[in-house]
Design a protein around this motif. Structure first.
Motif, PDB file in Angstrom:
ATOM      1  N   THR A 198       0.833  -1.199   0.000  1.00 23.67           N
ATOM      2  CA  THR A 198       0.000   0.000   0.000  1.00 23.67           C
ATOM      3  C   THR A 198       0.872   1.255   0.000  1.00 23.67           C
ATOM      4  O   THR A 198       0.603   2.206  -0.733  1.00 23.67           O
ATOM      5  CB  THR A 198      -0.948  -0.002   1.224  1.00 23.67           C
ATOM      6  N   ARG A 199       1.940   1.260   0.831  1.00 19.35           N
ATOM      7  CA  ARG A 199       2.854   2.407   0.862  1.00 19.35           C
ATOM      8  C   ARG A 199       3.564   2.575  -0.478  1.00 19.35           C
ATOM      9  O   ARG A 199       3.748   3.687  -0.954  1.00 19.35           O
ATOM     10  CB  ARG A 199       3.882   2.239   1.990  1.00 19.35           C
ATOM     11  N   MET A 200       3.939   1.451  -1.090  1.00 17.46           N
ATOM     12  CA  MET A 200       4.608   1.516  -2.395  1.00 17.46           C
ATOM     13  C   MET A 200       3.676   2.083  -3.464  1.00 17.46           C
ATOM     14  O   MET A 200       4.096   2.875  -4.305  1.00 17.46           O
ATOM     15  CB  MET A 200       5.108   0.131  -2.810  1.00 17.46           C
ATOM     16  N   ARG A 201       2.407   1.682  -3.424  1.00 19.06           N
ATOM     17  CA  ARG A 201       1.439   2.212  -4.396  1.00 19.06           C
ATOM     18  C   ARG A 201       1.245   3.713  -4.207  1.00 19.06           C
ATOM     19  O   ARG A 201       1.131   4.463  -5.183  1.00 19.06           O
ATOM     20  CB  ARG A 201       0.106   1.480  -4.273  1.00 19.06           C
ATOM     21  N   ALA A 202       1.200   4.155  -2.955  1.00 13.12           N
ATOM     22  CA  ALA A 202       1.070   5.587  -2.675  1.00 13.12           C
ATOM     23  C   ALA A 202       2.291   6.344  -3.193  1.00 13.12           C
ATOM     24  O   ALA A 202       2.174   7.441  -3.755  1.00 13.12           O
ATOM     25  CB  ALA A 202       0.897   5.810  -1.176  1.00 13.12           C
ATOM     26  N   GLU A 203       3.462   5.740  -3.019  1.00 13.04           N
ATOM     27  CA  GLU A 203       4.692   6.365  -3.526  1.00 13.04           C
ATOM     28  C   GLU A 203       4.684   6.422  -5.060  1.00 13.04           C
ATOM     29  O   GLU A 203       5.099   7.414  -5.653  1.00 13.04           O
ATOM     30  CB  GLU A 203       5.916   5.580  -3.029  1.00 13.04           C
ATOM     31  N   LEU A 204       4.166   5.359  -5.694  1.00 12.65           N
ATOM     32  CA  LEU A 204       4.045   5.358  -7.159  1.00 12.65           C
ATOM     33  C   LEU A 204       3.124   6.480  -7.638  1.00 12.65           C
ATOM     34  O   LEU A 204       3.428   7.173  -8.615  1.00 12.65           O
ATOM     35  CB  LEU A 204       3.481   4.017  -7.648  1.00 12.65           C
ATOM     36  N   THR A 205       2.020   6.661  -6.952  1.00  8.52           N
ATOM     37  CA  THR A 205       1.080   7.723  -7.312  1.00  8.52           C
ATOM     38  C   THR A 205       1.757   9.084  -7.216  1.00  8.52           C
ATOM     39  O   THR A 205       1.621   9.917  -8.114  1.00  8.52           O
ATOM     40  CB  THR A 205      -0.165   7.679  -6.398  1.00  8.52           C
ATOM     41  N   ALA A 206       2.501   9.307  -6.147  1.00 12.72           N
ATOM     42  CA  ALA A 206       3.207  10.579  -5.972  1.00 12.72           C
ATOM     43  C   ALA A 206       4.263  10.768  -7.058  1.00 12.72           C
ATOM     44  O   ALA A 206       4.423  11.875  -7.592  1.00 12.72           O
ATOM     45  CB  ALA A 206       3.845  10.628  -4.590  1.00 12.72           C
ATOM     46  N   LEU A 207       4.974   9.698  -7.397  1.00 11.77           N
ATOM     47  CA  LEU A 207       5.995   9.785  -8.442  1.00 11.77           C
ATOM     48  C   LEU A 207       5.370  10.063  -9.811  1.00 11.77           C
ATOM     49  O   LEU A 207       5.918  10.829 -10.600  1.00 11.77           O
ATOM     50  CB  LEU A 207       6.830   8.505  -8.493  1.00 11.77           C
ATOM     51  N   ARG A 208       4.221   9.449 -10.099  1.00  6.43           N
ATOM     52  CA  ARG A 208       3.535   9.707 -11.374  1.00  6.43           C
ATOM     53  C   ARG A 208       3.162  11.185 -11.501  1.00  6.43           C
ATOM     54  O   ARG A 208       3.328  11.797 -12.555  1.00  6.43           O
ATOM     55  CB  ARG A 208       2.281   8.846 -11.501  1.00  6.43           C
ATOM     56  N   LYS A 209       2.644  11.753 -10.400  1.00  4.88           N
ATOM     57  CA  LYS A 209       2.299  13.175 -10.402  1.00  4.88           C
ATOM     58  C   LYS A 209       3.548  14.026 -10.627  1.00  4.88           C
ATOM     59  O   LYS A 209       3.507  15.014 -11.358  1.00  4.88           O
ATOM     60  CB  LYS A 209       1.632  13.565  -9.080  1.00  4.88           C
ATOM     61  N   GLU A 210       4.636  13.640  -9.994  1.00  4.05           N
ATOM     62  CA  GLU A 210       5.889  14.385 -10.137  1.00  4.05           C
ATOM     63  C   GLU A 210       6.412  14.320 -11.573  1.00  4.05           C
ATOM     64  O   GLU A 210       6.863  15.318 -12.130  1.00  4.05           O
ATOM     65  CB  GLU A 210       6.935  13.832  -9.160  1.00  4.05           C
ATOM     66  N   VAL A 211       6.335  13.143 -12.183  1.00  5.09           N
ATOM     67  CA  VAL A 211       6.778  12.985 -13.579  1.00  5.09           C
ATOM     68  C   VAL A 211       5.934  13.864 -14.487  1.00  5.09           C
ATOM     69  O   VAL A 211       6.459  14.589 -15.334  1.00  5.09           O
ATOM     70  CB  VAL A 211       6.707  11.503 -14.019  1.00  5.09           C
ATOM     71  N   ARG A 212       4.618  13.816 -14.319  1.00  6.12           N
ATOM     72  CA  ARG A 212       3.724  14.641 -15.127  1.00  6.12           C
ATOM     73  C   ARG A 212       4.041  16.125 -14.964  1.00  6.12           C
ATOM     74  O   ARG A 212       4.109  16.879 -15.936  1.00  6.12           O
ATOM     75  CB  ARG A 212       2.268  14.363 -14.728  1.00  6.12           C
ATOM     76  N   LYS A 213       4.276  16.543 -13.738  1.00  5.53           N
ATOM     77  CA  LYS A 213       4.595  17.939 -13.435  1.00  5.53           C
ATOM     78  C   LYS A 213       5.908  18.350 -14.108  1.00  5.53           C
ATOM     79  O   LYS A 213       5.987  19.410 -14.725  1.00  5.53           O
ATOM     80  CB  LYS A 213       4.696  18.121 -11.923  1.00  5.53           C
ATOM     81  N   ARG A 214       6.923  17.497 -14.016  1.00 12.37           N
ATOM     82  CA  ARG A 214       8.223  17.818 -14.617  1.00 12.37           C
ATOM     83  C   ARG A 214       8.152  17.838 -16.145  1.00 12.37           C
ATOM     84  O   ARG A 214       8.774  18.686 -16.776  1.00 12.37           O
ATOM     85  CB  ARG A 214       9.278  16.812 -14.149  1.00 12.37           C
ATOM     86  N   GLU A 215       7.406  16.911 -16.725  1.00 13.27           N
ATOM     87  CA  GLU A 215       7.268  16.901 -18.183  1.00 13.27           C
ATOM     88  C   GLU A 215       6.493  18.116 -18.671  1.00 13.27           C
ATOM     89  O   GLU A 215       6.850  18.722 -19.683  1.00 13.27           O
ATOM     90  CB  GLU A 215       6.620  15.596 -18.644  1.00 13.27           C
ATOM     91  N   ASP A 216       5.439  18.497 -17.956  1.00 13.35           N
ATOM     92  CA  ASP A 216       4.688  19.709 -18.302  1.00 13.35           C
ATOM     93  C   ASP A 216       5.575  20.940 -18.191  1.00 13.35           C
ATOM     94  O   ASP A 216       5.512  21.842 -19.029  1.00 13.35           O
ATOM     95  CB  ASP A 216       3.454  19.871 -17.400  1.00 13.35           C
ATOM     96  N   GLN A 217       6.419  20.976 -17.156  1.00 12.10           N
ATOM     97  CA  GLN A 217       7.339  22.099 -16.972  1.00 12.10           C
ATOM     98  C   GLN A 217       8.339  22.173 -18.125  1.00 12.10           C
ATOM     99  O   GLN A 217       8.653  23.255 -18.613  1.00 12.10           O
ATOM    100  CB  GLN A 217       8.088  21.974 -15.634  1.00 12.10           C
ATOM    101  N   ALA A 218       8.811  21.030 -18.585  1.00  6.68           N
ATOM    102  CA  ALA A 218       9.755  20.998 -19.707  1.00  6.68           C
ATOM    103  C   ALA A 218       9.104  21.578 -20.963  1.00  6.68           C
ATOM    104  O   ALA A 218       9.725  22.367 -21.681  1.00  6.68           O
ATOM    105  CB  ALA A 218      10.227  19.565 -19.965  1.00  6.68           C
ATOM    106  N   VAL A 219       7.853  21.227 -21.211  1.00  5.33           N
ATOM    107  CA  VAL A 219       7.130  21.744 -22.380  1.00  5.33           C
ATOM    108  C   VAL A 219       6.975  23.260 -22.262  1.00  5.33           C
ATOM    109  O   VAL A 219       7.235  24.005 -23.214  1.00  5.33           O
ATOM    110  CB  VAL A 219       5.754  21.058 -22.528  1.00  5.33           C
ATOM    111  N   LYS A 220       6.564  23.743 -21.094  1.00  7.59           N
ATOM    112  CA  LYS A 220       6.390  25.182 -20.890  1.00  7.59           C
ATOM    113  C   LYS A 220       7.702  25.934 -21.095  1.00  7.59           C
ATOM    114  O   LYS A 220       7.711  27.019 -21.682  1.00  7.59           O
ATOM    115  CB  LYS A 220       5.846  25.457 -19.486  1.00  7.59           C
TER     116      LYS A 220
END
Length: 164
Positions: free
Chosen positions: A64-86
């Motif tokens: 469960t903790r690993m899944r929560a960490e995966l969710t946080a990492l997915r959000k971080e990846v999306r945020k960083r990729e969006d920032q790269a585009v901007k």
């Protein structure tokens, strides 16, 4: 020609439909080389490591903790990729795209363009022109009616002489 003059440009659209001489100007290529994309790659590597571990983990609370960490990492990846585009788009003085490409979500961060140029305007359908027109402060319609005849969709307009 703009790239040869060292004008910072970015081309929006599928990179497979681009001349080899301008591949470096595509959004995908510029984002791929950006620092934010490199940071996103690090987060993706962390995600891969967690995914490998989660299958071997027997304890439910740990999974469960690993899944929560995966969710946080997915959000971080999306945020960083969006920032790269901007970042790539904000550095560009010129954005090149098709009429439909002007509606690309990657351009959502751009409030308005100083000028919109629609090349071969006589060939473009009016409805497709509205996408970039609504994104700019000024509009330039370019094209040579003798080189490419206008696209006339209405038989009535054709009869009244709007065709060439």
């Amino acid at each position: 020609r703009l790239a040869a003059q060292k004008v910072p440009i970015v081309r929006i659209g599928h990179p497979a439909r681009v001349l080899e001489s301008v591949v470096e100007a595509t959004l995908d290529m510029q984002v791929h080389r950006s620092d934010s994309k490199a940071l996103a790659a690090d987060a993706r590597a962390d995600m891969d490591n967690i995914l490998k571990k989660i299958g071997r983990e027997r304890e439910k609370g740990s999974r469960t903790r690993m899944r929560a960490e995966l969710t946080a990492l997915r959000k971080e990846v999306r945020k960083r990729e969006d920032q790269a585009v901007k970042e790539v788009i904000s550095r560009a003085s010129v954005v090149l795209c098709t009429n439909a490409g002007a509606g690309d979500p990657a351009l959502a961060s751009v409030e308005a363009f100083d000028a919109v140029v629609i090349d071969e305007a006589a060939m473009a359908l009016e409805v497709s022109c509205w996408i970039p027109i609504l994104r700019g402060r000024k509009l330039i319609l370019a094209g040579d009616h003798c080189q490419l005849a206008p696209t006339i969709m209405s038989p009535e307009a054709e009869k009244k002489g709007l065709g060439v």
